[in-house]
Design a protein around this motif. Sequence first.
Motif, mmCIF file in Angstrom:
data_model
loop_
_atom_site.group_PDB
_atom_site.id
_atom_site.type_symbol
_atom_site.label_atom_id
_atom_site.label_comp_id
_atom_site.label_asym_id
_atom_site.label_seq_id
_atom_site.Cartn_x
_atom_site.Cartn_y
_atom_site.Cartn_z
ATOM 1 N N LYS A 103 5.268 -85.553 -41.089
ATOM 2 C CA LYS A 103 5.110 -84.248 -41.761
ATOM 3 C C LYS A 103 4.945 -83.207 -40.686
ATOM 4 N N PRO A 104 5.470 -82.047 -40.673
ATOM 5 C CA PRO A 104 5.496 -80.814 -39.683
ATOM 6 C C PRO A 104 3.991 -80.383 -40.070
ATOM 7 N N PRO A 105 3.505 -79.596 -39.051
ATOM 8 C CA PRO A 105 2.084 -78.911 -38.920
ATOM 9 C C PRO A 105 2.116 -77.882 -40.350
ATOM 10 N N ALA A 106 0.751 -77.741 -40.882
ATOM 11 C CA ALA A 106 0.838 -76.649 -41.994
ATOM 12 C C ALA A 106 1.185 -75.195 -41.462
ATOM 13 N N ARG A 107 1.776 -74.559 -42.159
ATOM 14 C CA ARG A 107 2.032 -73.144 -41.760
ATOM 15 C C ARG A 107 0.817 -72.213 -42.297
ATOM 16 N N ILE A 108 0.135 -71.366 -41.565
ATOM 17 C CA ILE A 108 -0.647 -70.538 -42.196
ATOM 18 C C ILE A 108 0.025 -68.925 -42.093
ATOM 19 N N LYS A 109 -0.340 -68.289 -43.331
ATOM 20 C CA LYS A 109 -0.009 -67.079 -43.373
ATOM 21 C C LYS A 109 -0.782 -66.105 -42.493
ATOM 22 N N GLN A 110 -0.166 -65.288 -41.812
ATOM 23 C CA GLN A 110 -1.011 -64.251 -40.912
ATOM 24 C C GLN A 110 -0.446 -62.834 -41.392
ATOM 25 N N THR A 111 -1.241 -61.839 -41.384
ATOM 26 C CA THR A 111 -1.120 -60.679 -41.647
ATOM 27 C C THR A 111 -1.450 -59.672 -40.413
ATOM 28 N N PHE A 112 -0.583 -58.906 -39.768
ATOM 29 C CA PHE A 112 -0.885 -58.049 -38.740
ATOM 30 C C PHE A 112 0.042 -56.826 -38.989
ATOM 31 N N ARG A 113 -0.045 -55.939 -37.953
ATOM 32 C CA ARG A 113 0.590 -54.483 -37.937
ATOM 33 C C ARG A 113 1.057 -54.465 -36.579
ATOM 34 N N LEU A 114 2.212 -53.910 -36.866
ATOM 35 C CA LEU A 114 3.093 -53.609 -35.312
ATOM 36 C C LEU A 114 3.383 -52.136 -35.338
ATOM 37 N N ARG A 115 3.681 -51.657 -34.233
ATOM 38 C CA ARG A 115 4.109 -50.353 -34.233
ATOM 39 C C ARG A 115 5.399 -50.040 -34.693
ATOM 40 N N GLY A 116 5.850 -48.931 -35.306
ATOM 41 C CA GLY A 116 7.261 -48.937 -35.980
ATOM 42 C C GLY A 116 8.357 -49.218 -35.040
ATOM 43 N N ASP A 117 8.357 -48.889 -33.757
ATOM 44 C CA ASP A 117 9.315 -48.968 -32.797
ATOM 45 C C ASP A 117 9.599 -50.565 -32.575
ATOM 46 N N LEU A 118 8.099 -51.320 -32.446
ATOM 47 C CA LEU A 118 8.308 -52.598 -32.000
ATOM 48 C C LEU A 118 8.613 -53.463 -33.500
ATOM 49 N N SER A 119 8.345 -52.845 -34.531
ATOM 50 C CA SER A 119 8.922 -53.649 -35.872
ATOM 51 C C SER A 119 10.441 -53.610 -36.087
ATOM 52 N N ARG A 120 11.107 -52.385 -35.607
ATOM 53 C CA ARG A 120 12.401 -52.111 -35.675
ATOM 54 C C ARG A 120 13.004 -52.959 -34.543
ATOM 55 N N ASP A 121 12.666 -53.106 -33.434
ATOM 56 C CA ASP A 121 13.295 -54.061 -32.342
ATOM 57 C C ASP A 121 13.093 -55.388 -32.730
ATOM 58 N N LEU A 122 11.960 -55.905 -33.554
ATOM 59 C CA LEU A 122 11.739 -57.271 -34.117
ATOM 60 C C LEU A 122 12.954 -57.580 -34.885
ATOM 61 N N ALA A 123 13.249 -56.654 -35.903
ATOM 62 C CA ALA A 123 13.882 -56.832 -36.995
ATOM 63 C C ALA A 123 15.542 -56.754 -36.573
ATOM 64 N N ASP A 124 15.798 -55.755 -35.589
ATOM 65 C CA ASP A 124 17.115 -55.797 -34.904
ATOM 66 C C ASP A 124 17.309 -57.248 -34.075
ATOM 67 N N TYR A 125 16.478 -57.646 -33.388
ATOM 68 C CA TYR A 125 16.647 -58.828 -32.538
ATOM 69 C C TYR A 125 16.929 -60.111 -33.548
#
Length: 149
Positions: free
Chosen positions: A2-24
Amino acid sequence: MKPPARIKQTFRLRGDLSRDLADYARRKRVAQGAVVEAALASHLSPDGADRLEAALARRLDRMSRQIERLERHLGISNETLALFIRFWLTAVPPLPDTAQSAAQAKGRERFEGFVETLGRRLAKGRSFADEVTRDLVRSENIAPMADED
């Protein structure tokens, strides 16, 4: 297994970094979470820096060998040119004024032939330095050098 359990994380990113992540993630057609997970795993991996250092060391070694080969070829080229110039200056007598124009015409003709031959050799990937090296190795395998006992 069985794969390891996944734990939900909540964090904030700068707007430009969030856009770069989404584009990538969109370009690579993977989930943003997978990109973040891979980046964190790479960043937190204790041997990540060692792998990077080893890769850089291999690349630097390869570049050092290439530079050494270039230096060797440049040395062969310089020595060849110097020997040719010395030979030419000592072996070729000056021409009388009446023969200058004919000699210049013949020189242009020979130079054109030289450039043509050089172009063909370069197009085939031949190298004079490699040829000299092969000839030296061949002659060393056939007969010992004169100053060796």
